[in-house]
Write an enzyme that holds these catalytic residues in place. Structure first.
Site, PDB file in Angstrom:
ATOM      1  N   ILE A 152       0.799  -1.221  -0.160  1.00  0.00           N
ATOM      2  CA  ILE A 152       0.096   0.115  -0.005  1.00  0.00           C
ATOM      3  C   ILE A 152       0.976   1.346   0.017  1.00  0.00           C
ATOM      4  O   ILE A 152       0.594   2.166  -0.765  1.00  0.00           O
ATOM      5  CB  ILE A 152      -1.059   0.044   1.131  1.00  0.00           C
ATOM      6  CG1 ILE A 152      -1.886  -1.240   0.972  1.00  0.00           C
ATOM      7  CG2 ILE A 152      -1.758   1.305   1.312  1.00  0.00           C
ATOM      8  CD1 ILE A 152      -2.542  -1.496   2.471  1.00  0.00           C
ATOM      9  N   ASP A 171      10.531   2.294   6.704  1.00  0.00           N
ATOM     10  CA  ASP A 171      10.423   1.134   6.889  1.00  0.00           C
ATOM     11  C   ASP A 171      11.566   0.110   6.956  1.00  0.00           C
ATOM     12  O   ASP A 171      12.380   0.051   5.821  1.00  0.00           O
ATOM     13  CB  ASP A 171       9.475   0.623   5.642  1.00  0.00           C
ATOM     14  CG  ASP A 171       8.956  -0.872   5.848  1.00  0.00           C
ATOM     15  OD1 ASP A 171       9.402  -1.570   6.689  1.00  0.00           O
ATOM     16  OD2 ASP A 171       7.847  -1.060   5.245  1.00  0.00           O
ATOM     17  N   THR A 227      -4.540   5.830   6.977  1.00  0.00           N
ATOM     18  CA  THR A 227      -5.379   4.598   6.410  1.00  0.00           C
ATOM     19  C   THR A 227      -5.310   3.155   6.860  1.00  0.00           C
ATOM     20  O   THR A 227      -5.574   2.177   6.456  1.00  0.00           O
ATOM     21  CB  THR A 227      -5.400   4.574   4.960  1.00  0.00           C
ATOM     22  OG1 THR A 227      -4.316   4.655   4.455  1.00  0.00           O
ATOM     23  CG2 THR A 227      -6.121   5.785   4.375  1.00  0.00           C
ATOM     24  N   ALA A 228      -4.291   3.288   7.925  1.00  0.00           N
ATOM     25  CA  ALA A 228      -3.823   1.812   8.332  1.00  0.00           C
ATOM     26  C   ALA A 228      -4.672   1.436   9.603  1.00  0.00           C
ATOM     27  O   ALA A 228      -5.627   0.871   9.607  1.00  0.00           O
ATOM     28  CB  ALA A 228      -2.163   2.113   8.742  1.00  0.00           C
ATOM     29  N   ARG A 229      -3.978   1.720  10.873  1.00  0.00           N
ATOM     30  CA  ARG A 229      -4.709   1.207  12.002  1.00  0.00           C
ATOM     31  C   ARG A 229      -4.911   2.471  13.019  1.00  0.00           C
ATOM     32  O   ARG A 229      -3.714   3.358  13.181  1.00  0.00           O
ATOM     33  CB  ARG A 229      -4.020   0.009  12.647  1.00  0.00           C
ATOM     34  CG  ARG A 229      -3.998  -1.458  12.034  1.00  0.00           C
ATOM     35  CD  ARG A 229      -5.710  -1.563  11.987  1.00  0.00           C
ATOM     36  NE  ARG A 229      -5.978  -3.059  11.325  1.00  0.00           N
ATOM     37  CZ  ARG A 229      -6.081  -3.297  10.181  1.00  0.00           C
ATOM     38  NH1 ARG A 229      -6.221  -2.343   9.367  1.00  0.00           N
ATOM     39  NH2 ARG A 229      -6.392  -4.282   9.711  1.00  0.00           N
ATOM     40  N   ASP A 253      -8.981   7.152   8.219  1.00  0.00           N
ATOM     41  CA  ASP A 253     -10.099   6.174   7.736  1.00  0.00           C
ATOM     42  C   ASP A 253     -10.140   4.975   8.806  1.00  0.00           C
ATOM     43  O   ASP A 253     -10.444   4.117   8.689  1.00  0.00           O
ATOM     44  CB  ASP A 253      -9.495   5.648   6.524  1.00  0.00           C
ATOM     45  CG  ASP A 253     -10.551   4.494   5.949  1.00  0.00           C
ATOM     46  OD1 ASP A 253     -11.757   4.878   6.054  1.00  0.00           O
ATOM     47  OD2 ASP A 253     -10.140   3.844   5.542  1.00  0.00           O
ATOM     48  N   GLU A 258     -13.393   1.068  16.962  1.00  0.00           N
ATOM     49  CA  GLU A 258     -14.628   1.160  15.738  1.00  0.00           C
ATOM     50  C   GLU A 258     -15.613  -0.094  16.048  1.00  0.00           C
ATOM     51  O   GLU A 258     -15.162  -0.883  16.772  1.00  0.00           O
ATOM     52  CB  GLU A 258     -13.498   0.524  14.880  1.00  0.00           C
ATOM     53  CG  GLU A 258     -12.593   1.519  14.261  1.00  0.00           C
ATOM     54  CD  GLU A 258     -11.664   0.957  12.813  1.00  0.00           C
ATOM     55  OE1 GLU A 258     -12.274   0.138  12.427  1.00  0.00           O
ATOM     56  OE2 GLU A 258     -10.895   2.007  12.531  1.00  0.00           O
ATOM     57  N   HIS A 277     -13.508   3.637   8.133  1.00  0.00           N
ATOM     58  CA  HIS A 277     -12.535   2.519   7.665  1.00  0.00           C
ATOM     59  C   HIS A 277     -13.100   1.728   6.579  1.00  0.00           C
ATOM     60  O   HIS A 277     -13.143   0.422   6.517  1.00  0.00           O
ATOM     61  CB  HIS A 277     -12.533   1.533   8.929  1.00  0.00           C
ATOM     62  CG  HIS A 277     -11.241   0.829   9.021  1.00  0.00           C
ATOM     63  ND1 HIS A 277     -10.525   0.214   9.847  1.00  0.00           N
ATOM     64  CD2 HIS A 277     -10.320   0.338   7.975  1.00  0.00           C
ATOM     65  CE1 HIS A 277      -9.329  -0.468   9.557  1.00  0.00           C
ATOM     66  NE2 HIS A 277      -9.135  -0.492   8.606  1.00  0.00           N
ATOM     67  N   ILE A 278     -13.191   2.517   5.435  1.00  0.00           N
ATOM     68  CA  ILE A 278     -13.639   1.962   4.212  1.00  0.00           C
ATOM     69  C   ILE A 278     -12.645   1.864   2.932  1.00  0.00           C
ATOM     70  O   ILE A 278     -12.797   1.844   1.792  1.00  0.00           O
ATOM     71  CB  ILE A 278     -14.856   2.417   3.732  1.00  0.00           C
ATOM     72  CG1 ILE A 278     -14.910   4.102   3.746  1.00  0.00           C
ATOM     73  CG2 ILE A 278     -16.274   2.224   4.454  1.00  0.00           C
ATOM     74  CD1 ILE A 278     -14.225   4.787   2.637  1.00  0.00           C
ATOM     75  N   GLY A 279     -11.380   2.271   3.533  1.00  0.00           N
ATOM     76  CA  GLY A 279     -10.393   2.403   2.290  1.00  0.00           C
ATOM     77  C   GLY A 279     -10.022   1.049   1.528  1.00  0.00           C
ATOM     78  O   GLY A 279     -10.121   1.330   0.233  1.00  0.00           O
TER      79      GLY A 279
END
Length: 309
Positions: A152, A171, A227-229, A253, A258, A277-279
């Site tokens: 991603i 990373d 858009t991860a966690r 997101d 949740e 959380h719809i990514g």
């Protein structure tokens, strides 16, 4: 006939076709741990496909025949991997199956923040014309910092590069990083980024990665996209940073809890752009993740002999 439990209400037809010969049981849209324990006790599945809810030791112990837990997506933080390993249960994930969808959502949130899309839309619908008073942020030439350079993150990096942004990333596990991504340490990323986008899995080591301390090290007016966690961000610290202007906008997101409950502090703040959380929730990703989850679990079952007696 062996049973496969899906912690959701449905699975793509293409995935179900792969699972022909197995009985597929659904747990519903919002399964609790007690729901999953009861279903495992009743059906003793050999595999679980995880869509919603958490799968911990109690669920695993209720299914003595369980041999594989397959995530319908890439993030496995809702699965107790230590408990699974201790019980000889393999955990697999559909890595990359939703990469395009999530990267596009991250870009949408970045652009919404930089271009005031939500605020200007509301003003226009209310009859205002703010051309003389509004200035948006131009992303070309600015620096985007990516935490996580997996499928991603690298897909998003290509989009950011196409916008003319300088792309830096952190990373320690990244491989085959393209030339347009400059690998840096986290301190450099915080200090030099005009926008930060999170694309890493949630672990015990990086929980609360963006907190009061790290946010203070960032440029004033930074944009934060996640858009991860949700657990990667200390939400109280982010709220303070947005209110103070240290963070200009946040596009989120995912959230610590949740679904988000009514009255959450973010809901009243104009400088947050929020999505539920719809990514990874697109028609294409739904099929890709379902097929990958089914394929992964079948590969595990095919190489592990069933325990008899």
């Amino acid at each position: 006939m062996s049973t496969i439990l899906v912690t959701g209400a449905d699975l793509a037809p293409q995935a179900l076709a792969l699972l022909e010969g197995h009985e597929v049981i659904y747990a519903g849209k919002t399964p609790t741990e007690s729901d999953l324990v009861a279903l495992c006790g009743a059906h003793d599945p050999v595999a679980i496909i995880v869509r919603y809810g958490k799968v911990g030791a109690a669920v695993m112990d209720a299914a003595p025949s369980l041999r594989v837990i397959s995530k319908h997506g890439s993030g496995t933080d809702t699965i107790d991997k230590v408990a699974a390993q201790a019980r000889g249960i393999e955990v697999v994930a559909a890595a990359g199956a939703n990469a395009a969808a999530v990267a596009e959502q991250a870009l949408a949130l970045l652009l919404a923040c930089a271009k005031s899309v939500v605020a200007l839309d509301a003003r226009m619908h209310a009859g205002h014309w703010d051309k003389a008073t509004h200035k948006s942020l131009e992303l070309g030439g600015r620096t985007i910092g990516l935490v996580g350079l997996g499928a991603i993150g690298l897909r998003f990096a290509r989009m950011a590069d196409a916008l003319g942004m300088r792309v830096i990333g952190f990373d320690p596990f990244a491989r085959n990083v393209p030339a347009y991504v400059e690998c840096v340490d986290l301190l450099t990323l915080w200090r030099e980024s005009d926008a930060i986008s999170l694309h890493c899995p949630l672990t015990d080591d990086n929980r609360g990665l963006l907190d009061t301390g790290t946010l203070a090290q960032c440029k004033r007016g930074v944009i934060v996209v996640n858009t991860a966690r949700g657990g990667l961000i200390d939400e109280a610290a982010l709220l303070d940073a947005v209110r103070s202007g240290q963070v200009a906008m946040a596009g989120l997101d995912s959230f610590a809890v949740e679904p988000m409950t009514a009255g959450h502090a973010f809901q009243a703040e104009k400088n947050f752009v929020l999505s539920p959380h719809i990514g990874g929730v697109t028609s294409d990703a739904y099929v890709n993740m379902g097929v990958a989850a089914a394929t992964n679990l079948l590969q595990v079952l095919s190489r592990q002999p069933a325990v008899v007696g």
